[in-house]
Design a protein around this motif. Structure first.
Motif, PDB file in Angstrom:
ATOM      1  N   UNK A 253       0.837  -1.198   0.000  1.00 35.95           N
ATOM      2  CA  UNK A 253       0.000   0.000   0.000  1.00 35.95           C
ATOM      3  C   UNK A 253       0.876   1.252   0.000  1.00 35.95           C
ATOM      4  N   UNK A 254       0.461   2.264  -0.766  1.00 34.76           N
ATOM      5  CA  UNK A 254       1.212   3.524  -0.820  1.00 34.76           C
ATOM      6  C   UNK A 254       0.374   4.723  -0.360  1.00 34.76           C
ATOM      7  N   UNK A 255      -0.962   4.562  -0.262  1.00 34.29           N
ATOM      8  CA  UNK A 255      -1.802   5.659   0.201  1.00 34.29           C
ATOM      9  C   UNK A 255      -3.088   5.119   0.796  1.00 34.29           C
ATOM     10  N   UNK A 256      -3.619   5.834   1.789  1.00 34.25           N
ATOM     11  CA  UNK A 256      -4.921   5.500   2.356  1.00 34.25           C
ATOM     12  C   UNK A 256      -5.780   6.755   2.373  1.00 34.25           C
ATOM     13  N   UNK A 257      -7.096   6.579   2.389  1.00 39.57           N
ATOM     14  CA  UNK A 257      -8.037   7.692   2.458  1.00 39.57           C
ATOM     15  C   UNK A 257      -9.235   7.237   3.275  1.00 39.57           C
ATOM     16  N   UNK A 263     -13.330   3.084   4.006  1.00 40.00           N
ATOM     17  CA  UNK A 263     -11.912   3.425   3.930  1.00 40.00           C
ATOM     18  C   UNK A 263     -11.386   2.869   2.620  1.00 40.00           C
ATOM     19  N   UNK A 264     -10.456   3.574   1.986  1.00 45.75           N
ATOM     20  CA  UNK A 264      -9.863   3.120   0.729  1.00 45.75           C
ATOM     21  C   UNK A 264      -8.351   3.140   0.827  1.00 45.75           C
ATOM     22  N   UNK A 265      -7.703   2.224   0.135  1.00 45.19           N
ATOM     23  CA  UNK A 265      -6.246   2.204   0.047  1.00 45.19           C
ATOM     24  C   UNK A 265      -5.846   2.043  -1.415  1.00 45.19           C
ATOM     25  N   UNK A 267      -2.736   0.630  -3.942  1.00 46.42           N
ATOM     26  CA  UNK A 267      -1.561  -0.237  -3.976  1.00 46.42           C
ATOM     27  C   UNK A 267      -0.450   0.371  -4.823  1.00 46.42           C
ATOM     28  N   UNK A 268       0.734  -0.176  -4.656  1.00 45.50           N
ATOM     29  CA  UNK A 268       1.896   0.270  -5.425  1.00 45.50           C
ATOM     30  C   UNK A 268       1.662   0.150  -6.922  1.00 45.50           C
ATOM     31  N   UNK A 269       0.893  -0.843  -7.333  1.00 51.65           N
ATOM     32  CA  UNK A 269       0.618  -1.068  -8.744  1.00 51.65           C
ATOM     33  C   UNK A 269      -0.515  -0.202  -9.280  1.00 51.65           C
ATOM     34  N   UNK A 270      -1.113   0.645  -8.423  1.00 48.62           N
ATOM     35  CA  UNK A 270      -2.165   1.543  -8.883  1.00 48.62           C
ATOM     36  C   UNK A 270      -3.564   0.976  -8.810  1.00 48.62           C
ATOM     37  N   UNK A 271      -3.771  -0.054  -7.969  1.00 52.79           N
ATOM     38  CA  UNK A 271      -5.108  -0.618  -7.783  1.00 52.79           C
ATOM     39  C   UNK A 271      -5.741  -0.034  -6.524  1.00 52.79           C
ATOM     40  N   UNK A 272      -7.055   0.166  -6.562  1.00 55.14           N
ATOM     41  CA  UNK A 272      -7.790   0.728  -5.431  1.00 55.14           C
ATOM     42  C   UNK A 272      -8.565  -0.388  -4.729  1.00 55.14           C
ATOM     43  N   UNK A 273      -8.475  -0.398  -3.393  1.00 53.14           N
ATOM     44  CA  UNK A 273      -9.231  -1.340  -2.576  1.00 53.14           C
ATOM     45  C   UNK A 273     -10.057  -0.553  -1.564  1.00 53.14           C
ATOM     46  N   UNK A 274     -11.261  -1.039  -1.263  1.00 56.97           N
ATOM     47  CA  UNK A 274     -12.109  -0.369  -0.290  1.00 56.97           C
ATOM     48  C   UNK A 274     -12.567  -1.347   0.782  1.00 56.97           C
ATOM     49  N   UNK A 275     -12.813  -0.802   1.979  1.00 55.51           N
ATOM     50  CA  UNK A 275     -13.379  -1.560   3.085  1.00 55.51           C
ATOM     51  C   UNK A 275     -14.792  -1.059   3.343  1.00 55.51           C
ATOM     52  N   UNK A 311     -11.063  10.812  -0.452  1.00 49.46           N
ATOM     53  CA  UNK A 311     -12.355  10.381   0.070  1.00 49.46           C
ATOM     54  C   UNK A 311     -13.092  11.543   0.721  1.00 49.46           C
ATOM     55  N   UNK A 312     -14.380  11.666   0.407  1.00 45.11           N
ATOM     56  CA  UNK A 312     -15.228  12.665   1.021  1.00 45.11           C
ATOM     57  C   UNK A 312     -16.387  11.999   1.737  1.00 45.11           C
ATOM     58  N   UNK A 313     -17.474  12.735   1.892  1.00 38.69           N
ATOM     59  CA  UNK A 313     -18.640  12.187   2.578  1.00 38.69           C
ATOM     60  C   UNK A 313     -19.367  11.225   1.643  1.00 38.69           C
ATOM     61  N   UNK A 314     -19.105   9.936   1.817  1.00 37.16           N
ATOM     62  CA  UNK A 314     -19.775   8.860   1.075  1.00 37.16           C
ATOM     63  C   UNK A 314     -19.399   8.806  -0.401  1.00 37.16           C
ATOM     64  N   UNK A 315     -18.254   9.316  -0.786  1.00 36.83           N
ATOM     65  CA  UNK A 315     -17.823   9.188  -2.184  1.00 36.83           C
ATOM     66  C   UNK A 315     -16.306   9.165  -2.264  1.00 36.83           C
ATOM     67  N   UNK A 316     -15.801   8.709  -3.407  1.00 35.34           N
ATOM     68  CA  UNK A 316     -14.368   8.547  -3.618  1.00 35.34           C
ATOM     69  C   UNK A 316     -13.980   9.072  -4.992  1.00 35.34           C
ATOM     70  N   UNK A 317     -12.863   9.783  -5.053  1.00 34.18           N
ATOM     71  CA  UNK A 317     -12.284  10.227  -6.322  1.00 34.18           C
ATOM     72  C   UNK A 317     -10.987   9.473  -6.560  1.00 34.18           C
TER      73      UNK A 317
END
Length: 535
Positions: A253-257, A263-265, A267-275, A311-317
């Motif tokens: 992981x390289x960033x979290x929001x 919550x979103x993270x 990855x180093x390869x540019x993939x987005x994961x959400x919880x 990440x904002x209120x209930x949305x992700x960019x």
């Protein structure tokens, strides 16, 4: 994004077709110049034949930190730079490709990759080391990865030094400061349990904190849930010291929001994961609210590399990097038009915001406020959209915008950084000037202007960008702004300078400013230096 005037890391690379040199050079080259300048072969006495010294040329290309577009232009304009350089073990690579690969090897997140992982990343980015370099540089530019940073969270604050040490202060009712207690801290305090671990990125949500190490590990503390709102029923178990997130141990992981309900993270390869927040598949998957397993954000982003998430209120960019250029995708709740698609509809799958193509704007950094969003373009233009309450969009009114709209009042400003909060926006220019607009409560805009008809110390709202003159008095270039992004907490703001000095203003009732307040004082209208060195 690192707000420096060089702009090197934010230049966009696009594939350049084979062209003759006359299509690249804008002015004619005089005859004597053509005769005197040789890249290879038949060199006259006293001239420097490049072909005889390719290792020196490679060293110069790498040492000068040429951006990917410049390397591509060298290949187009001269055969010497695009033919195989015959350097073992990458004998088939050109000098431009070798220079790009060498610069990739200098990046911290690239160094630990295996050869197989590097080749996979190369194919994901389009089959060129120049495109890989562009991908890595874009991520560094918009997230201050591996540089000092300050995070103004909801009631608590996190500061990361350039060497990776972490300080925390402010509210601590759920252990979100990471010191093993639930006691508030009014001054920056080092998280000693992280000794020996270098942190490169941090994020703060209501009652919880996430830290990313240089080895891609994620540490979390505070509420033990990734999904509840600011005041929810989940996360009753408190974690008061940094704990490794086991469900992410196999993802670099390289960033979290941290947003509301999820919550979103990245990855180093540019993939987005959400919880969490899988109810009604609002993030493209169906899960329970207390789900602790990361789910890949699929759909249109499945095969597209992402360099930044917000990440904002209930949305992700998501800021995406493709061979054709940079783009922004949005997903989640569409209230107020904050997804940027011209409607107020929700999106269950990431959707491309098409308006940037119409504006001929290449986005280089995104910011997601509670109810509105903003983007800085490669050319320095700023776009905002979403709910316009209190003037947070900077268009001189309080009207909402459902597609990105250029802030015309900043037409003479070349922006390099933008930050958004709950109805507030800050913009940093290439010369370090700071502009703010939106809701003036809690003194978080830094203007110290009180409405004439108010007897109490209530700050006025600012409908158009206004220079924060109080920050010019620090006489240092500001490189980062962070402000509280929560609808339930009074906002505070941090301004980080080029030399690593940190200034704070706004709400400080929980000690989140890191500076001393006098009796009965709950906020500071003017920036005050926090006694901490982040250099």
């Amino acid at each position: 994004m690192d707000a420096t005037p060089s702009g090197k890391s934010s230049v966009q690379y696009q594939k350049i077709p084979e062209q003759t040199i006359t299509t690249i050079v804008t002015s004619p080259i005089e005859t004597f110049q053509r005769q005197q300048r040789h890249c290879s072969g038949n060199a006259s006495p006293g001239e420097f034949p490049l072909s005889a010294n390719p290792s020196i040329v490679l060293h110069v290309l790498t040492a000068c930190n040429l951006d990917p577009q410049d390397l591509a232009k060298l290949e187009v304009t001269c055969l010497f730079f695009r033919r195989p350089a015959h350097f073992a073990p990458e004998c088939e690579l050109s000098l431009s490709e070798l220079a790009a690969l060498d610069m990739c090897r200098m990046r911290a997140i690239f160094k630990p990759m295996t050869d197989k992982q590097r080749q996979e990343l190369k194919q994901m980015c389009g089959g060129s080391w120049k495109l890989v370099l562009r991908f890595l540089l874009a991520g560094e530019a918009c997230t201050r990865r591996e540089k000092s940073q300050a995070i103004a969270g909801p009631g608590h604050s996190i500061a990361v030094t350039s060497k990776g040490a972490v300080y925390s202060f402010g509210s601590n009712n759920t252990g979100q400061l990471g010191h093993g207690t639930t006691d508030e801290e009014s001054r920056p305090r080092l998280i000693r349990s992280l000794q020996g671990i270098r942190i490169i990125q941090a994020s703060a949500g209501a009652g919880r904190t996430m830290l990313i190490s240089d080895t891609g590990k994620v540490y979390a503390f505070g509420k033990n849930s990734f999904g509840e709102a600011d005041y929810g029923l989940l996360g009753n178990k408190l974690v008061t010291t940094p704990q490794l997130v086991e469900s992410l141990k196999d993802i670099f992981v390289v960033q979290s929001a941290i947003g509301n309900f999820f919550t979103a993270v990245l990855s180093r390869e540019g993939r987005v994961y959400t919880f969490s927040w899988g109810i009604e598949s609002k993030l493209g998957h169906q899960t329970e609210a207390n789900d602790l397993q990361p789910r890949p954000l699929l759909g249109p982003l499945e095969n597209i590399r992402v360099v930044q998430i917000a990440a904002g209120y209930c949305y992700l960019l998501a800021l995406a990097c493709q061979p054709s250029g940079m783009s922004v995708y949005s997903v989640g709740c569409g209230l107020g038009g904050k997804l940027g698609h011209g409607t107020r509809n929700d999106e269950k799958q990431p959707r491309l915001i098409e308006q940037f193509q119409s504006l001929n704007l290449q986005p280089v950094v995104v910011a997601a406020g509670a109810w509105h969003a903003a983007v800085v373009g490669k050319d320095g233009r700023v776009c905002t959209w979403g709910w316009g309450r209190y003037g947070c969009l900077g268009h001189g009114n309080e009207e909402s915008e459902s597609v990105p709209k250029v802030v015309e009042a900043l037409s003479n400003v070349k922006a390099v950084h933008v930050a958004t909060g709950d109805y507030t926006t800050f913009v940093v220019s290439d010369n370090g000037d700071v502009y703010s607009f939106g809701c003036g409560e809690s003194s978080s805009l830094g203007h110290n202007t009180v409405a004439e008809d108010e007897q109490e110390n209530r700050q006025v709202n600012v409908l158009s960008p206004k220079l924060v003159t109080s920050l010019k008095q620090v006489k240092e270039r500001v490189v980062q702004i962070s402000l509280t992004n929560s609808i339930y907490w009074n906002a505070h703001t941090f301004a980080l300078t080029e030399s690593g000095k940190l200034y704070a203003f706004g709400a400080g009732d929980k000690g989140q400013l890191g500076v001393e307040l006098v009796a009965n004082q709950t906020e500071r209208p003017n920036p005050e230096k926090v006694e901490i060195d982040l250099s």
